[in-house]
Design a protein around this motif. Structure first.
Motif, PDB file in Angstrom:
ATOM      1  N   LYS A 155      17.853 -30.834  73.379  1.00 15.41           N
ATOM      2  CA  LYS A 155      18.315 -30.185  74.734  1.00 15.41           C
ATOM      3  C   LYS A 155      19.696 -29.664  74.686  1.00 15.41           C
ATOM      4  CE  LYS A 155      18.381 -30.800  79.707  1.00 15.41           C
ATOM      5  NZ  LYS A 155      18.051 -32.220  80.675  1.00 15.41           N
ATOM      6  N   ILE A 156      20.164 -28.490  75.064  1.00 16.16           N
ATOM      7  CA  ILE A 156      21.488 -27.711  74.829  1.00 16.16           C
ATOM      8  C   ILE A 156      21.681 -27.658  76.255  1.00 16.16           C
ATOM      9  CG2 ILE A 156      22.989 -26.325  74.126  1.00 16.16           C
ATOM     10  CD1 ILE A 156      21.214 -25.970  71.620  1.00 16.16           C
ATOM     11  N   VAL A 157      22.635 -28.359  76.918  1.00 13.20           N
ATOM     12  CA  VAL A 157      23.184 -28.180  78.193  1.00 13.20           C
ATOM     13  C   VAL A 157      24.494 -27.344  78.430  1.00 13.20           C
ATOM     14  CG1 VAL A 157      23.944 -29.209  80.278  1.00 13.20           C
ATOM     15  CG2 VAL A 157      22.199 -30.441  78.706  1.00 13.20           C
ATOM     16  N   PHE A 158      24.363 -26.175  79.160  1.00  8.90           N
ATOM     17  CA  PHE A 158      25.378 -25.350  79.494  1.00  8.90           C
ATOM     18  C   PHE A 158      25.476 -25.102  80.915  1.00  8.90           C
ATOM     19  CE2 PHE A 158      21.800 -23.137  78.027  1.00  8.90           C
ATOM     20  CZ  PHE A 158      21.657 -22.111  78.795  1.00  8.90           C
ATOM     21  N   PRO A 159      26.436 -24.554  81.561  1.00  6.44           N
ATOM     22  CA  PRO A 159      26.722 -24.198  82.718  1.00  6.44           C
ATOM     23  C   PRO A 159      25.865 -22.608  83.021  1.00  6.44           C
ATOM     24  CG  PRO A 159      28.683 -23.851  81.716  1.00  6.44           C
ATOM     25  CD  PRO A 159      27.936 -24.582  80.950  1.00  6.44           C
ATOM     26  N   ALA A 160      24.705 -22.762  83.625  1.00  9.21           N
ATOM     27  CA  ALA A 160      23.994 -21.692  83.750  1.00  9.21           C
ATOM     28  C   ALA A 160      24.602 -20.361  84.477  1.00  9.21           C
ATOM     29  CB  ALA A 160      22.630 -21.937  84.261  1.00  9.21           C
ATOM     30  N   THR A 161      25.706 -20.629  85.415  1.00  6.99           N
ATOM     31  CA  THR A 161      26.163 -19.537  86.100  1.00  6.99           C
ATOM     32  C   THR A 161      27.405 -18.849  85.096  1.00  6.99           C
ATOM     33  OG1 THR A 161      27.750 -21.075  87.083  1.00  6.99           O
ATOM     34  CG2 THR A 161      25.846 -20.681  88.348  1.00  6.99           C
ATOM     35  N   LYS A 162      27.536 -19.481  83.978  1.00  6.72           N
ATOM     36  CA  LYS A 162      28.836 -18.982  83.110  1.00  6.72           C
ATOM     37  C   LYS A 162      28.096 -18.542  81.855  1.00  6.72           C
ATOM     38  CE  LYS A 162      32.066 -20.227  86.117  1.00  6.72           C
ATOM     39  NZ  LYS A 162      32.763 -19.132  86.908  1.00  6.72           N
ATOM     40  N   CYS A 163      27.304 -19.123  81.591  1.00  5.45           N
ATOM     41  CA  CYS A 163      26.562 -18.854  80.053  1.00  5.45           C
ATOM     42  C   CYS A 163      25.097 -18.530  80.333  1.00  5.45           C
ATOM     43  CB  CYS A 163      26.511 -20.153  79.211  1.00  5.45           C
ATOM     44  SG  CYS A 163      28.141 -20.978  79.129  1.00  5.45           S
ATOM     45  N   SER A 164      24.526 -17.696  79.249  1.00  6.75           N
ATOM     46  CA  SER A 164      23.114 -17.192  79.172  1.00  6.75           C
ATOM     47  C   SER A 164      22.453 -17.258  77.465  1.00  6.75           C
ATOM     48  CB  SER A 164      23.143 -15.854  79.630  1.00  6.75           C
ATOM     49  OG  SER A 164      23.719 -14.956  78.864  1.00  6.75           O
ATOM     50  N   VAL A 165      21.333 -17.659  77.481  1.00  7.46           N
ATOM     51  CA  VAL A 165      21.034 -17.320  75.781  1.00  7.46           C
ATOM     52  C   VAL A 165      20.698 -15.895  75.610  1.00  7.46           C
ATOM     53  CG1 VAL A 165      19.142 -18.039  74.276  1.00  7.46           C
ATOM     54  CG2 VAL A 165      19.811 -19.743  76.379  1.00  7.46           C
ATOM     55  N   ALA A 166      21.443 -15.517  74.751  1.00 10.58           N
ATOM     56  CA  ALA A 166      21.246 -13.940  74.389  1.00 10.58           C
ATOM     57  C   ALA A 166      19.938 -14.071  73.541  1.00 10.58           C
ATOM     58  CB  ALA A 166      22.441 -13.581  73.539  1.00 10.58           C
ATOM     59  N   ARG A 167      19.688 -14.800  72.612  1.00 16.33           N
ATOM     60  CA  ARG A 167      18.592 -14.765  71.770  1.00 16.33           C
ATOM     61  C   ARG A 167      18.227 -16.006  70.920  1.00 16.33           C
ATOM     62  NH1 ARG A 167      22.074 -11.776  68.236  1.00 16.33           N
ATOM     63  NH2 ARG A 167      22.464 -12.908  66.097  1.00 16.33           N
ATOM     64  N   GLU A 168      16.857 -15.926  70.533  1.00 17.55           N
ATOM     65  CA  GLU A 168      16.681 -17.227  69.771  1.00 17.55           C
ATOM     66  C   GLU A 168      15.995 -16.749  68.379  1.00 17.55           C
ATOM     67  OE1 GLU A 168      14.109 -20.010  71.674  1.00 17.55           O
ATOM     68  OE2 GLU A 168      14.821 -19.299  73.537  1.00 17.55           O
ATOM     69  N   THR A 169      16.375 -17.070  67.300  1.00 19.09           N
ATOM     70  CA  THR A 169      15.861 -16.678  66.157  1.00 19.09           C
ATOM     71  C   THR A 169      15.228 -17.723  65.250  1.00 19.09           C
ATOM     72  OG1 THR A 169      18.109 -16.809  64.942  1.00 19.09           O
ATOM     73  CG2 THR A 169      17.297 -14.659  65.774  1.00 19.09           C
ATOM     74  N   TYR A 170      14.182 -17.346  64.500  1.00 24.33           N
ATOM     75  CA  TYR A 170      13.594 -18.490  63.449  1.00 24.33           C
ATOM     76  C   TYR A 170      12.990 -19.524  64.602  1.00 24.33           C
ATOM     77  CZ  TYR A 170      16.314 -16.037  60.037  1.00 24.33           C
ATOM     78  OH  TYR A 170      16.813 -14.856  59.531  1.00 24.33           O
ATOM     79  N   ARG A 171      12.643 -19.304  65.546  1.00 25.13           N
ATOM     80  CA  ARG A 171      11.990 -20.449  66.375  1.00 25.13           C
ATOM     81  C   ARG A 171      10.418 -20.775  65.816  1.00 25.13           C
ATOM     82  NH1 ARG A 171      12.348 -21.552  72.844  1.00 25.13           N
ATOM     83  NH2 ARG A 171      10.745 -23.128  72.665  1.00 25.13           N
TER      84      ARG A 171
END
Length: 173
Positions: A155-171
């Motif tokens: 689990k990676i926790v980050f402030p959702a209002t300031k950050c977003s996940v751009a892409r996932e690779t090799y999942r």
């Protein structure tokens, strides 16, 4: 791994005018190296110096003095300093690619984040932070199926209002 330093400068004439003609840009120097500067803007006299510090600078924590040189003259001695921190031991030892003989655990699972500060580029409003998730096994089982882990959860926790996940690779590969 490289740590970048960015310095802004402004050239003025004797009457404090900022309009400048193109010429030789200044250089930022520090113990062991230097950083080249770009040409100043003609109207404002403002320019930027940007470059990576030598990796050897990060052997121990401390302050690194910066001096601005122009036409081989030291224009601003020790005008600023940057704090440096040592590169983490796991990274100096090769990180996730360290030799198998240096690994004590049979299974290693975790995430690698940058250990240095991340800055937003001048012409952008966001910066990318690469999060690499690794899982390695060093067990001598009979088959590949016995060496694999069926499910891993991190689990990676980050402030959702300031950050977003751009892409996932090799999942799930």
């Amino acid at each position: 791994r490289p740590q970048h330093v960015r310095v802004m400068y402004q050239l003025l004439d004797r009457l404090n005018n900022t309009r400048v003609a193109k010429g030789v840009p200044p250089v930022v120097r520090y113990a062991g190296g230097s950083i080249r500067c770009g040409q100043p803007m003609l109207g404002s006299g403002i320019g930027e110096c940007s470059g990576a510090l030598l990796r050897s600078i990060f052997g121990s924590a401390g302050q690194l003095a910066l001096s601005l040189h122009w036409h081989d003259l030291q224009a601003l001695p020790n005008f600023a300093s940057v704090s440096v921190q040592p590169e983490p031991q796991w990274s100096r030892a090769g990180g996730w690619n360290m030799p198998r003989s240096a690994i004590n655990q049979d299974v290693a699972f975790g995430a690698v984040l940058p250990y240095e500060d991340v800055y937003v580029p001048v012409d952008r409003t966001r910066a990318c932070v690469a999060v690499k998730v690794y899982l390695k096994t060093h067990m001598s089982e009979d088959s590949l199926a016995e060496q694999q882990v069926a499910v891993g959860k991190l689990k990676i926790v980050f402030p959702a209002t300031k950050c977003s996940v751009a892409r996932e690779t090799y999942r799930n590969t």
